[in-house]
Design a protein around this motif. Structure first.
Motif, PDB file in Angstrom:
ATOM      1  N   THR A  90     -62.861 -15.339 -30.732  1.00  0.00           N
ATOM      2  CA  THR A  90     -62.236 -13.809 -31.238  1.00  0.00           C
ATOM      3  C   THR A  90     -60.765 -14.160 -29.510  1.00  0.00           C
ATOM      4  OG1 THR A  90     -63.458 -13.371 -28.979  1.00  0.00           O
ATOM      5  CG2 THR A  90     -63.923 -12.772 -31.402  1.00  0.00           C
ATOM      6  N   THR A  91     -60.856 -15.089 -29.235  1.00  0.00           N
ATOM      7  CA  THR A  91     -59.740 -15.207 -28.398  1.00  0.00           C
ATOM      8  C   THR A  91     -58.034 -16.748 -29.128  1.00  0.00           C
ATOM      9  OG1 THR A  91     -60.347 -17.473 -27.733  1.00  0.00           O
ATOM     10  CG2 THR A  91     -60.578 -15.558 -26.238  1.00  0.00           C
ATOM     11  N   ALA A  92     -58.771 -16.601 -30.203  1.00  0.00           N
ATOM     12  CA  ALA A  92     -57.467 -17.191 -31.215  1.00  0.00           C
ATOM     13  C   ALA A  92     -56.636 -16.274 -31.560  1.00  0.00           C
ATOM     14  CB  ALA A  92     -58.337 -17.845 -33.012  1.00  0.00           C
ATOM     15  N   HIS A  93     -55.089 -17.126 -31.135  1.00  0.00           N
ATOM     16  CA  HIS A  93     -54.212 -16.293 -31.871  1.00  0.00           C
ATOM     17  C   HIS A  93     -54.679 -15.632 -32.792  1.00  0.00           C
ATOM     18  CE1 HIS A  93     -50.333 -14.343 -31.972  1.00  0.00           C
ATOM     19  NE2 HIS A  93     -50.035 -14.258 -30.931  1.00  0.00           N
ATOM     20  N   PRO A  94     -53.834 -14.350 -33.341  1.00  0.00           N
ATOM     21  CA  PRO A  94     -54.207 -13.747 -34.797  1.00  0.00           C
ATOM     22  C   PRO A  94     -53.164 -14.792 -36.194  1.00  0.00           C
ATOM     23  CG  PRO A  94     -54.189 -12.101 -33.304  1.00  0.00           C
ATOM     24  CD  PRO A  94     -53.773 -13.024 -32.692  1.00  0.00           C
ATOM     25  N   VAL A  97     -55.312 -17.258 -37.195  1.00  0.00           N
ATOM     26  CA  VAL A  97     -56.089 -16.957 -37.665  1.00  0.00           C
ATOM     27  C   VAL A  97     -55.186 -16.605 -39.180  1.00  0.00           C
ATOM     28  CG1 VAL A  97     -57.707 -14.778 -38.438  1.00  0.00           C
ATOM     29  CG2 VAL A  97     -57.715 -15.988 -36.284  1.00  0.00           C
ATOM     30  N   CYS A  98     -54.777 -15.929 -39.201  1.00  0.00           N
ATOM     31  CA  CYS A  98     -53.300 -16.049 -40.562  1.00  0.00           C
ATOM     32  C   CYS A  98     -53.580 -16.846 -41.263  1.00  0.00           C
ATOM     33  CB  CYS A  98     -52.081 -15.260 -40.706  1.00  0.00           C
ATOM     34  SG  CYS A  98     -52.592 -13.709 -40.389  1.00  0.00           S
ATOM     35  N   ARG A  99     -53.148 -17.938 -40.321  1.00  0.00           N
ATOM     36  CA  ARG A  99     -52.532 -19.759 -41.201  1.00  0.00           C
ATOM     37  C   ARG A  99     -53.675 -20.597 -41.587  1.00  0.00           C
ATOM     38  NH1 ARG A  99     -51.501 -22.178 -35.895  1.00  0.00           N
ATOM     39  NH2 ARG A  99     -53.503 -23.376 -36.439  1.00  0.00           N
ATOM     40  N   TYR A 137     -59.371  -7.480 -40.765  1.00  0.00           N
ATOM     41  CA  TYR A 137     -60.552  -8.038 -40.081  1.00  0.00           C
ATOM     42  C   TYR A 137     -60.570  -8.487 -38.556  1.00  0.00           C
ATOM     43  CZ  TYR A 137     -64.880 -10.424 -39.333  1.00  0.00           C
ATOM     44  OH  TYR A 137     -66.331 -11.234 -39.287  1.00  0.00           O
ATOM     45  N   ASP A 138     -59.138  -9.702 -38.445  1.00  0.00           N
ATOM     46  CA  ASP A 138     -59.080 -10.203 -37.191  1.00  0.00           C
ATOM     47  C   ASP A 138     -58.912  -8.972 -35.994  1.00  0.00           C
ATOM     48  OD1 ASP A 138     -59.729 -12.573 -35.775  1.00  0.00           O
ATOM     49  OD2 ASP A 138     -57.013 -12.072 -35.484  1.00  0.00           O
ATOM     50  N   GLN A 139     -58.485  -8.003 -36.257  1.00  0.00           N
ATOM     51  CA  GLN A 139     -58.334  -7.397 -35.483  1.00  0.00           C
ATOM     52  C   GLN A 139     -59.484  -7.083 -35.214  1.00  0.00           C
ATOM     53  OE1 GLN A 139     -55.133  -4.978 -34.469  1.00  0.00           O
ATOM     54  NE2 GLN A 139     -56.122  -3.067 -34.218  1.00  0.00           N
ATOM     55  N   ARG A 140     -60.102  -6.229 -35.910  1.00  0.00           N
ATOM     56  CA  ARG A 140     -62.101  -5.257 -35.721  1.00  0.00           C
ATOM     57  C   ARG A 140     -62.697  -6.195 -35.467  1.00  0.00           C
ATOM     58  NH1 ARG A 140     -62.306  -0.644 -38.212  1.00  0.00           N
ATOM     59  NH2 ARG A 140     -64.595  -0.703 -38.247  1.00  0.00           N
ATOM     60  N   ARG A 141     -63.044  -7.611 -35.390  1.00  0.00           N
ATOM     61  CA  ARG A 141     -63.402  -8.830 -34.669  1.00  0.00           C
ATOM     62  C   ARG A 141     -63.302  -8.812 -33.066  1.00  0.00           C
ATOM     63  NH1 ARG A 141     -63.939 -14.170 -34.817  1.00  0.00           N
ATOM     64  NH2 ARG A 141     -61.367 -14.864 -34.101  1.00  0.00           N
ATOM     65  N   PRO A 344     -48.673 -11.353 -37.401  1.00  0.00           N
ATOM     66  CA  PRO A 344     -49.975 -11.055 -38.570  1.00  0.00           C
ATOM     67  C   PRO A 344     -48.805 -10.422 -39.767  1.00  0.00           C
ATOM     68  CG  PRO A 344     -50.919 -11.689 -37.025  1.00  0.00           C
ATOM     69  CD  PRO A 344     -49.432 -11.060 -36.139  1.00  0.00           C
ATOM     70  N   LEU A 345     -48.521  -8.514 -39.202  1.00  0.00           N
ATOM     71  CA  LEU A 345     -48.238  -7.472 -39.882  1.00  0.00           C
ATOM     72  C   LEU A 345     -46.581  -8.071 -40.359  1.00  0.00           C
ATOM     73  CD1 LEU A 345     -48.553  -4.731 -37.620  1.00  0.00           C
ATOM     74  CD2 LEU A 345     -50.274  -5.601 -39.455  1.00  0.00           C
ATOM     75  N   PHE A 346     -46.165  -9.005 -39.772  1.00  0.00           N
ATOM     76  CA  PHE A 346     -44.958  -9.405 -40.227  1.00  0.00           C
ATOM     77  C   PHE A 346     -44.769 -10.258 -42.038  1.00  0.00           C
ATOM     78  CE2 PHE A 346     -40.633 -10.967 -38.617  1.00  0.00           C
ATOM     79  CZ  PHE A 346     -39.958 -11.707 -39.811  1.00  0.00           C
ATOM     80  N   VAL A 347     -46.203 -11.467 -41.162  1.00  0.00           N
ATOM     81  CA  VAL A 347     -46.648 -12.158 -42.314  1.00  0.00           C
ATOM     82  C   VAL A 347     -46.438 -11.706 -43.739  1.00  0.00           C
ATOM     83  CG1 VAL A 347     -48.626 -13.998 -43.037  1.00  0.00           C
ATOM     84  CG2 VAL A 347     -47.686 -13.644 -40.417  1.00  0.00           C
TER      85      VAL A 347
END
Ligand code: ACO
Ligand code: OAA
Length: 383
Positions: A90-94, A97-99, A137-141, A344-347
């Motif tokens: 959960t410390t991975a940068h979002p 996660v997107c990439r 999902y990533d923000q929620r987890r 990630p919103l920009f992505v």
């Protein structure tokens, strides 16, 4: 030997034509397929703008109905992508996660190795439809801090922006917030040969696949000199200190002092400056209006104080204007997104522009391979 002129950062170099968007720093304007972005932001849904970027024309009513149905059908979080995300800390940068998710979606796509125009259009729509679930999902987890949680199921009765907010927060989105979010998605969608789009075009020029191009583009967008600046803006606000009870004037004064000190220390302050626009970013007034609405909606004048104080001090000291990331960061903060979720919103938005460029590049491809001037040691030989 004549000295070779090196164009560091390719500044000022025109490398190809594009019919997707026109950035004009002289008139401070931005056109998507000929339409001013301000008009699109005022009158269109993000779905209509995505269609425009990909097809060159706005959709008819029937085309829009078919297009939105395709987007809605692709919104659920792919279970394999969920498993992969769950395997990341959960410390991975979002953005990581997107990439990763973009890469997994590519490897799993039924047309993975097909790059016809039809296949690429399908891949682009599928990826665009799938990304909000990943980000949400990533923000929620991360908020659940390791506790197992299920993603919020998408809702067919909501448009793209409303559904994105629904899947992130699990609450009925407020109309005012949906509108501001829709504006941000439209403004972020496309901006000619910026670093991440150029990355996507370089990858495409080797005849690699669309998901590889987008995965590489996400990596390029992550940096704070590019898309990562919207996150960095919020870190600046946080460093100055967000005091919810503070007056606009007091917050502005503290922000001004902070900026004066930062500039005295020769710091680069993210959210200001632009490679192409030197008199202000064409998208900022529209995004700032959306921010103002969120400030009024949530009753947070101190955010405006911080915003004004930094902007004014930068203008007085260096006459450098804010870029789109400057108003976008605090807007997303007020909406309830965690700071590392901003890029990630920009992505999610820029997938439209990137993939339009992938298709355009393939339409008249030439391998992108510039030259360099060698300045290492002279030729030498092993003993
Ligand atoms: C959506 C987007 O990607 S928009 C861009 C988001 N990026 C940022 O907000 C990062 C902060 N800004 C910057 O780093 C730059 O303005 C860039 C990278 C965006 C554009 O940079 P360039 O066109 O290469 O200009 P460059 O970085 O050389 O700056 C020119 C001068 O302005 C100064 N400057 C430019 N931006 C800033 C800034 N944000 N803070 C402080 N000084 C700045 C530079 O220090 C330099 O000054 P100098 O001539 O005294 O050395
Ligand atoms: O054009 C650029 O260099 C950066 C930018 O504003 C964008 O990608 O939206």
């Amino acid at each position: 030997m004549a000295a070779v002129e090196i164009k560091k950062g390719l500044a000022g170099v025109v490398v190809d034509y594009t019919a997707i968007s026109k950035v004009n720093p002289d008139t401070n304007s931005l056109l998507y397929r000929g339409y001013p972005v301000q008009e699109l932001a005022a009158k269109c849904s993000f779905e209509e703008v995505a269609y425009l970027l990909w097809n060159g024309e706005l959709p008819t009513k029937e085309e829009l109905a078919e297009f939105t149905a395709r987007e809605r059908a692709g919104r659920a979080l792919d279970p394999v992508v969920k498993t992969v995300i769950d395997a990341l800390p959960t410390t991975a940068h979002p953005m990581d996660v997107c990439r990763t998710a973009a890469s997994v979606l590519g490897a799993r796509h039924e047309l993975a190795e097909v790059s016809t125009p039809e296949a690429n259009m399908k891949k682009a729509i599928d990826l665009w439809a799938a990304m909000p679930a990943v980000v949400a999902y990533d923000q929620r987890r991360r908020r659940a801090d390791g506790e197992a949680i299920e993603p919020v199921a998408p809702r067919d009765d909501l448009g793209y922006s409303a559904n994105f907010l629904w899947m992130t927060f699990g609450e009925d989105p407020v109309e005012e917030v949906v509108k501001a979010f829709n504006v941000s998605m439209i403004l972020y969608a496309e901006h000619s040969f910026n670093a991440s789009t150029f990355t996507a075009r370089v990858v495409t020029s080797t005849l690699s696949d669309l998901h590889s191009a987008v995965t590489a583009a996400i990596g390029a967008l992550k940096g704070p000199l590019h898309g990562g600046a919207n996150e960095a803006v919020m870190h600046t606000f946080e460093e100055i200190g967000i005091r919810t009870e503070e007056s606009l004037e007091d917050a502005a004064a503290r922000a001004k002092t902070w900026m004066e000190q930062a500039l005295a220390q020769k710091k680069k302050v993210m959210g200001f400056g632009h490679r192409v626009y030197k008199h202000g970013d064409s998208r900022v007034p529209t995004m700032k209006a959306a921010l103002d609405k969120m400030i009024a909606h949530f009753g947070r004048p101190e955010i405006l104080g911080l915003y004004n104080g930094l902007e004014q001090a930068m203008d007085e000291a260096k006459a450098i204007k804010p870029n789109l990331d400057y108003p976008a960061g605090p807007t997303y903060h007020l909406m309830g997104f965690d700071t590392p979720t901003f890029t990630p919103l920009f992505v999610a938005s820029r997938i439209t522009g990137w993939t339009a460029h992938v298709m355009e590049q393939l339409g008249s491809n030439s391998l992108i391979r510039p030259l360099s001037e060698y300045n290492g040691v002279d030729e030498r030989h092993l003993p």
